[in-house]
Design a protein around this motif. Structure first.
Motif, short mmCIF file in Angstrom:
data_model
loop_
_atom_site.label_atom_id
_atom_site.label_comp_id
_atom_site.label_asym_id
_atom_site.label_seq_id
_atom_site.Cartn_x
_atom_site.Cartn_y
_atom_site.Cartn_z
N THR A 80 1.00 -1.31 0.07
CA THR A 80 0.04 -0.04 -0.03
C THR A 80 0.94 1.16 0.07
O THR A 80 0.58 2.16 -0.75
CB THR A 80 -0.95 0.22 1.36
N ILE A 84 1.45 4.36 -2.62
CA ILE A 84 1.52 5.66 -2.42
C ILE A 84 2.62 6.65 -3.11
O ILE A 84 2.60 7.54 -3.58
CB ILE A 84 1.02 5.89 -1.06
N LEU A 87 2.87 6.69 -6.53
CA LEU A 87 1.76 7.68 -7.23
C LEU A 87 2.41 9.00 -7.08
O LEU A 87 2.40 10.03 -7.97
CB LEU A 87 0.38 7.59 -6.64
N ARG A 90 4.93 9.93 -9.59
CA ARG A 90 4.51 10.08 -10.75
C ARG A 90 3.93 11.41 -10.93
O ARG A 90 4.01 11.94 -12.12
CB ARG A 90 3.57 8.68 -11.14
N ALA A 91 3.25 11.84 -9.86
CA ALA A 91 2.60 13.00 -9.90
C ALA A 91 3.48 14.18 -9.90
O ALA A 91 3.33 15.32 -10.56
CB ALA A 91 1.39 13.17 -8.84
N PHE A 92 4.45 14.09 -8.94
CA PHE A 92 5.43 15.46 -8.62
C PHE A 92 6.67 15.32 -9.17
O PHE A 92 7.34 16.29 -9.43
CB PHE A 92 5.33 15.81 -7.09
N PRO A 94 7.70 13.22 -12.26
CA PRO A 94 7.63 12.42 -13.27
C PRO A 94 8.98 12.31 -14.05
O PRO A 94 8.98 10.94 -14.46
CB PRO A 94 6.91 13.13 -14.50
N VAL B 74 -4.17 1.18 -10.05
CA VAL B 74 -3.72 1.60 -8.58
C VAL B 74 -3.65 0.24 -7.75
O VAL B 74 -2.81 0.31 -6.84
CB VAL B 74 -4.60 2.62 -8.03
N PHE C 22 -6.68 0.12 3.71
CA PHE C 22 -5.59 0.41 2.67
C PHE C 22 -6.49 0.75 1.20
O PHE C 22 -5.98 1.38 0.76
CB PHE C 22 -4.64 -0.80 2.72
N LEU C 25 -7.54 4.06 1.40
CA LEU C 25 -6.39 4.90 1.24
C LEU C 25 -5.83 5.30 -0.05
O LEU C 25 -5.67 6.22 -0.46
CB LEU C 25 -5.31 4.41 2.38
N LEU C 26 -5.77 4.08 -0.73
CA LEU C 26 -5.16 4.06 -2.15
C LEU C 26 -6.18 4.73 -2.99
O LEU C 26 -5.54 5.37 -3.73
CB LEU C 26 -5.12 2.60 -2.42
N THR C 29 -5.54 8.55 -2.49
CA THR C 29 -4.51 9.17 -3.05
C THR C 29 -4.75 9.08 -4.61
O THR C 29 -4.57 10.00 -5.26
CB THR C 29 -3.43 8.29 -2.93
N ASP C 30 -5.16 8.04 -5.18
CA ASP C 30 -5.20 7.73 -6.50
C ASP C 30 -6.22 9.08 -6.92
O ASP C 30 -5.85 9.71 -8.15
CB ASP C 30 -5.81 6.58 -7.05
N TRP C 33 -4.34 12.47 -7.13
CA TRP C 33 -3.26 12.80 -7.88
C TRP C 33 -3.29 12.20 -9.43
O TRP C 33 -2.37 12.67 -10.11
CB TRP C 33 -2.03 11.96 -7.43
N ARG C 36 -3.28 14.85 -12.16
CA ARG C 36 -1.85 15.56 -12.42
C ARG C 36 -0.75 14.36 -13.09
O ARG C 36 -0.09 14.94 -13.97
CB ARG C 36 -1.26 15.60 -10.76
N ILE C 37 -1.07 13.32 -12.71
CA ILE C 37 -0.27 12.04 -13.55
C ILE C 37 -0.74 12.15 -14.87
O ILE C 37 0.19 12.32 -15.86
CB ILE C 37 -0.52 10.90 -12.85
N ASN C 40 1.07 15.42 -16.46
CA ASN C 40 2.55 15.14 -16.71
C ASN C 40 2.55 14.70 -18.27
O ASN C 40 3.56 15.11 -18.73
CB ASN C 40 3.04 14.50 -15.76
N LYS C 105 13.01 -1.24 -25.58
CA LYS C 105 12.11 -0.48 -26.37
C LYS C 105 12.79 1.18 -26.52
O LYS C 105 13.27 1.32 -25.44
CB LYS C 105 10.80 -0.54 -25.79
N ASN C 128 16.60 3.05 -22.94
CA ASN C 128 17.44 2.30 -21.94
C ASN C 128 18.61 1.74 -22.79
O ASN C 128 19.00 0.74 -22.52
CB ASN C 128 16.67 1.09 -21.59
#
Lengths: 199, 195, 209
Positions: A80, A84, A87, A90-92, A94, B74, C22, C25-26, C29-30, C33, C36-37, C40, C105, C128
């Motif tokens: 878990t 977090i 994530l 990836r968000a802040f 990248p 996720v 949990f 919580l996930l 958060t998901d 954010w 934003r992801i 990006n 790749k 890579n």
């Protein structure tokens, strides 16, 4: 008295029980992300975050744990917090997230974290677990950075992407490759052996 | 015919060219820990091959039937590690029942397969490389296991001979093993670009 | 029966509660954010493509569904973006293309002019390649690389990789990076796989002038 003990727990993680140099735990990220300082530092901080969170949570519920479901509980907690952390990067961050790629989720299977949950957090009170996590995490991060500094300096002549070596310096490309990681860490361990043998 | 060729290339690719241990640093802990004797290394390799095949296939199916269609990415890491933990438990029970001597000699390393990065790493790479057919995923999973066995057996062979060599005292144990591993990766780099 | 259920609940309630906690919580958060992801990824593409097409101020997908082209017998979806200038005119096209490099790749952001006749260059989105050798394909023209500029102004069509030649000549002959022939070839092959089929598909959709 209690303070002294906490201090001891913290410094133990830095040298005496340094996870990488002494216990040889969590080798994958140590070798994989140390081609440069920046990813190494990011990885170290992510590990500190995950280690601290998981140690605290495990320590809080240590009386509720059933022995045979213990490992399952640990992995659940750890994955878990790793998600977090992933994530967040990836968000802040990248760029760092792209550079570290699958090695961030691989923190889940880093033996240090599950090892500390088992050996320390599931037996110790909250404060001790917290300090132990910080000490171990700091020891891990410092080792990672030391290795990365040597490799980045020799493979590109830069530190934190800033050129520090004089212009006549010929970069050793091999230091940035897998072989550089193995050999540098091997020599570092030999150095540690040398120091501890004398004292 | 064309598919067969792709699959064969993928297999050789993951066993030799992109060997998870030697080019991606996955599964280093058992690679350094259990490579003392060649028979134990081979046993460990077989156990890992079995688990990685099972886990790679299962996680690919879960990823493509649940996680991607319902955008539950996720939950990916959580699901993957649970599948792997389950598969390891299965292998542990099987080995304990049918091969007790092998179980004894593995000791702590059997449950530690759960935390073998090669397994979770492969599951993540299957997702990262966007493998879109089940058979391709299965072939890569088996290949990853075979590649791990190959690497750990070569290492064990070298270390058995290393015992006879006169290694400086400070280099004994882990340091010389790491330097040997480094030279081995250098050798395997010769395969890069082959495919 | 009842006793057994009770036993299971007793053993595993911590696990259940933790799983739910949990999971929540996930999910939080998901949800916080995720935008934003996604932003990006878009920003990164826009930044790289914007360097290739300096006149473009924004990029938008040319078609609502990604186009599909045939590469080596497989149909590959490509999201072609239209680069638009301040007046809303198309100044070029940009897309992400994938090829197989030396180790792994390679993902490139490539751009072509509005008529889809000359290349506007490429930047590496992810690769890579071997440090010190293959990763020289990442060196941008601003950083003094000679490999990337060769593609700026090259014709859309079949490109060939040559070992020797003058990199200053802009034509369909691309001079390889010495010591990194495979990586150089990978870039050329990627362009060869994408460019012509993509032009035909765009023309068939009636999107080209």
């Amino acid at each position: 008295m209690a303070e002294q003990r906490l201090q001891k727990t913290f410094t133990a993680g830095l040298w005496q029980n340094n996870p990488v140099l002494r216990l040889l735990l969590g080798m994958c990220p140590v070798l994989a992300v140390t081609a440069a300082l920046k990813p190494a530092l990011t990885m170290g901080l992510s590990v500190i975050f995950v280690l601290t969170c998981s140690n605290v949570v495990v320590s809080l519920m240590k009386h509720l744990l059933k022995p045979h479901l213990r490992i399952l509980m640990f992995t659940l907690t750890i994955s878990t917090f790793v998600t977090i952390a992933d994530l967040y990067l990836r968000a802040f961050q990248p760029e760092m997230s792209a550079a570290l790629g699958p090695y961030i989720p691989l923190i889940i299977v880093n033996c240090i974290i599950i090892g500390r949950a088992e050996a320390c957090a599931s037996k110790s009170p909250l404060m001790v677990s917290l300090v132990d996590a910080l000490g171990m995490g700091a020891g891990f991060t410092l080792t990672l950075c030391a290795l990365a500094a040597v490799r980045e300096l020799l493979s590109t002549g830069k530190l934190f992407e800033i050129t520090v070596m004089p212009s006549w310096f010929m970069p050793w490309a091999a230091m940035g490759m897998p072989v550089g990681a193995f050999v540098t860490l091997g020599l570092m361990l030999a150095g540690v052996n040398l120091i501890t043998r004398k004292t | 015919m064309d598919t067969l060729q792709t699959l064969l290339l993928a297999f050789i690719g993951i066993v030799i060219v992109n060997n998870l241990v030697l080019t991606k640093f996955l599964g280093i802990c058992p690679y350094l820990g259990v490579s003392g004797r060649i028979d134990m290394a081979f046993g460990m390799g077989c156990a890992v091959t079995f688990v990685v095949t099972l886990a790679g296939t299962l996680t690919w199916i879960i990823d493509h039937t649940f996680l991607i269609p319902y955008s539950l990415e996720v939950m990916r890491y959580l699901c993957f590690i649970m599948v792997i933990a389950g598969a390891v438990q299965l292998v542990e029970m099987y080995v304990r029942k049918f091969f007790p001597p092998l179980y004894e000699s593995f000791g702590i390393f059997l449950p530690l397969i759960t935390t073998n990065c090669a397994i979770l790493g492969l599951c993540l790479f299957l997702n990262l490389w966007e493998i879109d057919s089940l058979i391709h995923a299965v072939v890569l999973s088996i290949g990853a296991g075979v590649g791990f066995t190959l690497a750990i057996c070569i290492m064990a062979g070298i270390r058995e001979n290393l015992e006879l060599a006169d290694v400086p005292e400070v280099m004994q144990g882990a340091p010389i093993t790491l330097v040997t591993a480094g030279l081995l990766t250098l050798a395997f780099m010769g395969f890069a670009g082959m495919i | 029966m009842f006793a057994k259920i009770k036993y299971y609940v007793e053993q595993s309630w911590v696990l259940m509660v933790a799983a739910i906690a949990f999971g929540t919580l996930l999910a939080i958060t998901d949800a916080a954010w995720k935008p934003r992801i996604e932003q990006n990824a878009v920003n990164r593409f826009t930044e790289l493509a914007g360097r290739l097409l300096p006149n473009a101020i924004r990029f938008e997908s040319a078609t609502s569904e990604p186009l599909t082209i045939d590469i080596g017998g497989k149909s590959v979806p490509v999201d072609v973006k239209r680069g638009l200038n301040a007046a809303g005119q198309t100044v070029g096209w940009a897309f992400v293309c994938t090829g197989s490099g030396f180790a792994d790749k390679i993902q490139l952001v490539a751009a072509v002019d509005a008529a889809f006749e000359t290349l506007a260059g490429f930047r590496v989105l992810s690769s890579n390649e071997t440090p010190g050798f293959g990763d020289k394909i990442n060196i941008t023209p601003d950083e003094g690389g000679f490999f990337q500029p060769q593609f700026v102004g090259a014709p859309v069509g079949s490109l060939t990789l040559v070992k020797t030649g003058d990199p200053q000549d802009i034509n369909d002959r691309i001079v390889a990076i010495s010591g990194a022939t495979v990586s150089s070839q990978a870039v050329v092959d990627t362009f060869n796989a994408y460019l012509v089929p993509l032009r035909e598909t765009l023309a068939a959709e009636g999107l080209l002038p």
